[in-house]
Design a protein around this motif. Structure first.
Motif, short mmCIF file in Angstrom:
data_model
loop_
_atom_site.label_atom_id
_atom_site.label_comp_id
_atom_site.label_asym_id
_atom_site.label_seq_id
_atom_site.Cartn_x
_atom_site.Cartn_y
_atom_site.Cartn_z
N SER A 101 0.98 -1.08 -0.17
CA SER A 101 -0.14 0.03 0.10
C SER A 101 1.01 1.18 0.02
O SER A 101 0.47 2.25 -0.46
CB SER A 101 -1.11 -0.04 1.25
N SER A 102 2.18 1.15 0.51
CA SER A 102 3.04 2.29 0.47
C SER A 102 3.59 2.64 -1.09
O SER A 102 4.18 3.64 -1.06
CB SER A 102 4.13 1.73 1.29
N GLY A 103 3.35 1.94 -1.96
CA GLY A 103 3.74 1.88 -3.29
C GLY A 103 5.07 1.17 -3.46
O GLY A 103 5.89 1.48 -4.37
N SER A 104 5.66 0.71 -2.37
CA SER A 104 6.80 0.08 -2.56
C SER A 104 6.52 -1.65 -2.80
O SER A 104 5.41 -1.90 -3.03
CB SER A 104 7.62 -0.15 -1.36
N ALA A 105 7.39 -2.55 -2.98
CA ALA A 105 7.03 -4.06 -3.58
C ALA A 105 7.96 -4.78 -2.80
O ALA A 105 9.12 -4.37 -2.34
CB ALA A 105 7.29 -4.01 -4.96
N LYS A 106 7.81 -6.06 -2.60
CA LYS A 106 8.54 -7.19 -2.26
C LYS A 106 8.24 -8.52 -3.06
O LYS A 106 7.34 -8.63 -3.69
CB LYS A 106 8.08 -7.63 -0.67
N CYS A 107 9.51 -9.10 -3.37
CA CYS A 107 9.52 -10.48 -4.06
C CYS A 107 10.20 -11.52 -3.30
O CYS A 107 10.84 -11.35 -2.56
CB CYS A 107 10.24 -9.82 -5.36
N TRP A 108 9.86 -12.63 -3.78
CA TRP A 108 10.50 -13.85 -3.18
C TRP A 108 10.56 -14.92 -4.35
O TRP A 108 9.58 -15.16 -5.33
CB TRP A 108 9.73 -14.05 -1.95
N GLY A 109 11.39 -15.94 -4.24
CA GLY A 109 11.70 -17.09 -4.81
C GLY A 109 13.04 -17.00 -5.53
O GLY A 109 14.06 -16.53 -5.08
N ASN A 110 12.91 -17.56 -6.89
CA ASN A 110 14.40 -17.65 -7.51
C ASN A 110 14.69 -16.19 -7.99
O ASN A 110 13.95 -15.35 -8.20
CB ASN A 110 14.04 -18.18 -8.83
N ASN A 122 20.67 -13.56 -4.86
CA ASN A 122 20.51 -14.64 -4.14
C ASN A 122 18.98 -15.03 -3.85
O ASN A 122 18.12 -13.97 -3.56
CB ASN A 122 20.95 -14.12 -2.58
N SER A 123 18.59 -16.04 -4.16
CA SER A 123 17.18 -16.51 -3.99
C SER A 123 16.79 -16.32 -2.51
O SER A 123 17.47 -16.45 -1.59
CB SER A 123 16.97 -17.98 -4.42
N SER A 124 15.38 -16.15 -2.41
CA SER A 124 14.97 -16.03 -0.98
C SER A 124 13.32 -16.78 -0.90
O SER A 124 12.60 -16.43 -1.70
CB SER A 124 14.82 -14.59 -0.81
N SER A 125 13.24 -17.45 0.00
CA SER A 125 11.99 -18.23 0.15
C SER A 125 11.10 -17.30 1.09
O SER A 125 9.93 -17.84 1.57
CB SER A 125 12.30 -19.38 0.92
N THR A 126 11.44 -15.96 1.49
CA THR A 126 10.46 -15.01 2.09
C THR A 126 10.86 -13.83 1.27
O THR A 126 11.54 -13.50 0.59
CB THR A 126 11.17 -15.00 3.67
N PRO A 127 9.62 -12.90 1.50
CA PRO A 127 9.75 -11.48 0.75
C PRO A 127 10.91 -10.80 1.06
O PRO A 127 11.15 -10.54 2.54
CB PRO A 127 8.40 -11.11 1.07
N VAL A 128 11.58 -10.36 0.00
CA VAL A 128 12.68 -9.03 0.25
C VAL A 128 11.99 -7.83 -0.39
O VAL A 128 11.29 -7.87 -1.39
CB VAL A 128 14.07 -9.59 -0.13
N VAL A 129 12.60 -6.84 0.11
CA VAL A 129 12.15 -5.42 -0.54
C VAL A 129 12.81 -5.06 -1.97
O VAL A 129 14.04 -5.42 -2.02
CB VAL A 129 12.56 -4.32 0.61
N VAL A 130 11.87 -4.63 -2.81
CA VAL A 130 12.63 -4.36 -4.21
C VAL A 130 13.39 -2.95 -4.06
O VAL A 130 12.73 -1.96 -3.60
CB VAL A 130 11.65 -4.27 -5.32
#
Length: 736
Positions: A101-110, A122-130
Motif C-alpha cells: 500500500s505504500s507504493g513499494s514492493a516485495k518479491c520472493w523465490g528464484n 540470491n534467491s529467497s524463500s521469504t519476501p525481500v524489498v525491491v
C-alpha cells in the motif's frame, strides 16, 4: 425521487482486488486502478487476501511460495511476513512479487537473474524489498524479470535482459529497477518469458523484448530493447503477455492476440503466427484476458469463461484434452470475475471470493489438496479472497456495493434492471451484478447503475430511456453495457437520468437527459453517448443529481451546471446554466455531493458547506431557508466524506462516526426517530464507517470491517436485510 450521484473513488490503497494472470498488471487501488487477487505461474499460484496478506500453493523448489521453505504444497500456505499487500503476481518460472500500500514492493523465490530486485542474485524463500521502488501503482512478474508502473505513468523493470525485456535500450540485466525508455502514460504492464507490454491511457499499447514470433505486435520479428507500438491496436482496456504471444481486450468486449500460434493460442481458428493483432474468433463481452505459455483464457460478462490453445492437461477446462484454436466454454463455471493462466493450468476468481482451478496439477498448483490433474474446475481448498464491501452507493430505491474482489452486488427495486443480474425482479438481499470485474468505483442513479473499471472504461445497466447508459441506444438493459468512447475515466457519478465521468486529463463527459443543461455542453439536447462538458479543466471529483451536476477542481474550487431553481448551482442566482458556473466562495473543497435540489461539499479542513433547497433542513445550517450560495453545516468538524439524498444529507467523520440531517420521515437520518433535523444528528450504532451514501429516502455505509449497513425507507428491499420493513437505525446488509 432524486438521489446522490456521487462516485465513491477508493482513496485508501489496498481496498480493491481483481484477478489477473501471471505476467499481467496488478495495480494499487486509489489511482482508479485495479489490483490483483490471484495469479498463476508456471507451477504455482498465489492469491491476495482482503486483510493484505497472501497465500500461495503448488511448486516451491525455489521458495516461490514465500513461506520460508522449499517444500511444495497442494493447499494454500501463508506468505511469511507479508502485510499491507494490495497486489500480487506470480511469474512464469519461480518467483512472485507483491505491491504494498505504500507504493513499494516485495518479491520472493528464484533470483538467478536479479528478478527479486533487491540488488542481489540470491534467491529467497521469504519476501525481500525491491530496491528503491517507490510510488508504484502496478506490478508484474515475468519469466526471470519483473516490472512496475509508477504513479506518474512511467515504468521500471529489473532482472534478466537478454532480449531487451527491461526496455531500457540495453541487453544488460539488472538486479534493481531501471527505467523503461520513453514510456509515459502507462496504466498497466504485463510480462512473460522474454517480453513485456504496457497499456497506455489512450488505449494503445507498447511492447519490448524478444520478438522471434511476432509477440511485440509491430509487424516485424525483430526484437526491441525499447518499447514499440502494437500495430492497429486501439481502445484496448486490458493487456496480457503469454509465453511468446500477447493479447488485449478492447472496450467493445472483443479481443485481439498476436505472436506465436502453433497451438492455436491466438484464438483465430488457425495455427499461423501473427506479428500484428488478429481477432479472437467468436469472443464477445470479454472482461479480462490472460495468456499462458501455450493457451489463453478470458472471463466473459455473464460470469462464464472461455479458453483456447493447447489442452493436453485439461487447461482449457471443458472436460476434454483436445486442443482448440477458437474459444471453448470452461465447464460449470459461473460468477467468474477474472481468470489467470499458468503453464498448463488455469484458475478463476469467483464473485464470492473463492477460487477454482483446472489443468495440470503435478505440483499441487490447483490447490485442492491433491496432485491429480483435472480438465474441469475444482475448488481451491480453504481459500477465501474476500467479498467484503469497500464502497457503496444508494439510488432512488436500490443500492449497490463494490466488493473487495472488484465485483459488485446490488439490491432493492429492479423494475428497469438496475440490479444488473439479468432479471427485472426486486431483491431484498444483494445479488451479483453479472460480468463486473476490475471495478474501482460504483454509482447509482434513480433507476440505473454504473461502475468504473480499471484502465478508465465504464459499464452501466438499468433504465436507459434518456440514454443514461451511454451505449448509443435508448434501450434498458438488465445486464451491463459498455459506455461508448470512454477509455480514460477516473471518477464516475450517476444522476437521475444522466451520468458523468471525469477523465484522467481533468476534463469531464456526461450523457443522458439534458432538459436543464445537466450535461454541461451548452445545449439542452439529450445524448446517448458521452459529450464533453464545456470549459471544465482540472476536475478531480464529480457529482450528479436529477437535474444538475457539480465538479471539484484540483485547486479546491467547484463548478456546477444544470437546473438552478433552488440555487443548487451555488453561484448566487436562480438561473439555470447549460455550462459550468463557479460556486461562490467555496475554496479547498475535496469532496462534493449533489442530490434533490441541493449540493454539499467537504473542505480540506473537515468542515462542510451546502447550498440550494432547504425546506427540510438538508443544508444543515439550523434553518429551513434556501440558499443560492454555500452555507456552513452547523457543528460539523473532521468530515471525511459527504453524501446527499433526496431531501437529506449525511457525512462520515474521520473517526468513523456518521451524521445526517434533513428529512427523516422514513428514518433516513438513522438516529432512531422520524423527526426532521436542520442540524447534523449522530447515526446510531456504529463508529467505524468508511464511505457513506444517501439515496432517495435511505442511507448506507460500509464499515471498516467490510460489512455494510443501511437505514431508512425499505419498501423495495433497498436496505438489503431480507425484509421490506423500514429501519430507523442501521441494519446489516445480508451477504456484504
Amino acid at each position: 425521487m432524486r438521489r446522490i450521484g456521487l462516485a465513491f473513488l477508493l482513496i485508501a490503497a489496498g481496498l480493491v482486488w481483481e484477478a489477473v494472470p501471471a505476467g499481467a498488471v496488478a495495480q494499487r487501488a486509489g489511482s482508479g486502478a485495479v489490483t490483483s487477487a490471484i495469479s498463476a505461474g508456471i507451477k504455482h499460484t498465489c492469491a491476495l487476501l482482503s486483510n493484505g496478506t497472501a497465500k500461495c500453493w503448488g511448486g516451491n523448489s525455489q521458495g516461490e511460495l514465500g513461506n520460508g521453505t522449499t517444500t511444495d504444497s497442494s493447499t494454500p500456505v501463508l506468505v511469511s511476513g507479508l502485510t499491507n499487500a494490495v497486489a500480487i503476481a506470480a511469474d512464469a518460472y519461480a518467483h512472485s512479487c507483491a505491491l504494498l500500500s505504500s507504493g513499494s514492493a516485495k518479491c520472493w523465490g528464484n533470483n538467478g537473474s536479479g528478478e527479486l530486485g533487491n540488488g542481489t542474485k540470491n534467491s529467497s524463500s521469504t519476501p525481500v524489498v525491491v530496491f528503491g521502488l517507490t510510488n508504484a501503482v502496478a506490478i508484474t512478474a515475468g519469466g526471470a524479470h519483473s516490472c512496475a508502473v509508477l504513479a506518474d505513468g512511467t515504468a521500471k523493470c529489473w532482472g534478466d535482459n537478454n532480449f531487451g525485456q527491461l526496455g531500457n535500450g540495453t541487453r544488460t540485466g539488472s538486479a534493481h529497477p531501471v527505467v523503461v525508455s520513453g514510456l509515459t502514460n502507462a496504466v498497466a504492464i504485463t510480462t512473460q518469458a522474454d517480453h513485456s507490454c504496457a497499456l497506455l491511457a489512450d488505449g494503445t499499447a507498447r511492447c519490448w523484448g524478444a520478438n522471434n514470433d511476432g509477440q511485440l505486435g509491430n509487424g516485424t520479428r525483430t526484437s526491441a530493447s525499447t518499447p514499440v507500438m502494437v500495430s492497429g491496436l486501439t481502445n484496448a482496456v486490458t493487456i496480457t503477455a503469454g509465453g511468446a504471444h500477447s493479447c488485449a481486450v478492447l472496450a467493445d468486449g472483443t479481443a485481439r492476440c498476436w505472436g506465436f500460434n502453433n497451438f492455436g493460442q491466438l484464438g483465430n481458428g488457425t495455427m499461423d503466427d501473427a506479428s500484428t493483432p488478429v481477432v479472437v474468433s467468436g469472443l464477445t463481452n470479454a472482461v479480462t484476458i490472460t495468456g499462458g505459455t501455450y493457451h489463453s483464457c478470458a472471463s466473459v460478462a455473464n460470469g462464464t469463461a472461455r479458453c483456447w490453445g493447447v489442452n493436453t492437461d485439461g487447461e482449457l477446462g471443458n472436460g476434454t484434452v483436445t486442443s482448440a484454436s477458437t474459444p471453448v466454454v470452461v465447464s460449470g463455471l459461473s460468477n467468474a470475475v477474472a481468470v489467470t493462466v499458468g503453464l498448463d493450468d488455469s484458475c478463476a476468481l469467483l464473485a464470492s471470493g473463492s477460487a477454482e482451478c483446472w489443468g495440470w496439477n503435478e505440483f499441487g498448483q490447483l490447490g485442492n489438496g491433491t496432485t491429480n490433474s483435472s480438465s474441469t474446475p475444482v475448488a481451491v481448498s480453504g481459500l477465501s479472497v474476500g467479498s467484503r464491501g469497500v464502497a457503496i452507493s444508494a439510488g432512488g430505491q436500490h443500492s449497490c456495493a463494490l466488493l473487495a474482489n472488484a465485483a459488485a452486488k446490488c439490491w432493492g427495486a429492479n423494475g428497469n434492471g438496475q440490479l444488473g443480474n439479468g432479471t427485472l425482479v426486486d431483491s431484498s438481499t444483494p445479488v451479483v451484478v453479472k460480468g463486473i470485474a476490475s471495478a474501482v468505483a460504483i454509482a447509482t442513479g434513480d433507476q440505473h447503475s454504473c461502475v468504473l473499471q480499471a484502465y478508465g472504461i465504464a459499464r452501466c445497466w438499468g433504465a436507459n430511456g434518456r440514454g443514461q447508459l451511454g451505449n448509443g441506444t435508448l434501450t434498458d438493459s438488465s445486464t451491463q453495457v459498455v459506455v461508448s468512447g470512454l477509455v480514460t475515466a477516473v471518477a464516475i457519478t450517476a444522476g437521475g437520468d444522466h451520468t458523468c465521468a471525469v477523465s484522467a486529463n481533468g476534463t469531464a463527459k456526461c450523457w443522458g437527459a439534458n432538459a436543464s443543461g445537466q450535461l454541461g455542453n451548452g445545449t439542452l439536447t439529450d445524448s446517448s453517448t458521452p459529450v464533453v462538458v464545456s470549459g471544465l479543466t482540472n476536475a478531480v471529483a464529480i457529482a450528479a443529481d436529477g437535474d444538475h451536476t457539480c465538479a471539484v477542481s484540483a485547486n479546491g474550487t467547484a463548478k456546477c451546471w444544470g437546473a438552478n431553481a433552488s440555487g443548487q448551482l451555488g453561484n448566487g442566482t436562480l438561473t439555470d446554466s447549460a455550462t459550468p458556473v463557479v460556486v461562490s466562495g467555496l475554496t479547498n473543497a475535496v469532496a462534493i455531493a449533489a442530490d434533490g435540489d441541493h449540493t454539499c461539499a467537504v473542505s480540506a479542513n473537515g468542515t462542510a458547506k451546502c447550498w440550494g433547497a432547504n425546506a427540510s433542513g438538508q443544508l444543515g445550517n439550523g434553518t429551513l431557508t434556501d440558499s443560492a450560495t454555500p452555507v456552513v453545516v452547523s457543528g460539523l468538524t473532521n468530515a471525511a466524506g459527504i453524501a446527499g439524498g433526496s431531501v437529506h444529507s449525511c457525512a462520515v467523520l474521520a473517526n468513523g462516526i456518521a451524521k445526517c440531517w434533513g428529512a427523516n420521515a422514513s428514518g433516513q437520518l438513522g438516529n432512531g426517530t422520524l423527526t426532521d433535523s436542520s442540524t447534523p444528528v449522530v447515526v446510531s450504532g456504529f463508529v467505524t464507517a468508511v464511505p457513506i451514501a444517501a439515496g432517495g429516502d435511505h442511507s448506507c455505509a460500509v464499515l471498516a470491517n467490510g460489512f455494510a449497513e443501511c437505514w431508512g425507507n425499505n419498501a423495495n428491499g433497498q436496505l438489503g436485510n431480507g425484509t421490506t420493513t423500514d429501519a430507523h437505525t442501521p441494519v446489516v446488509v445480508t451477504g456484504i
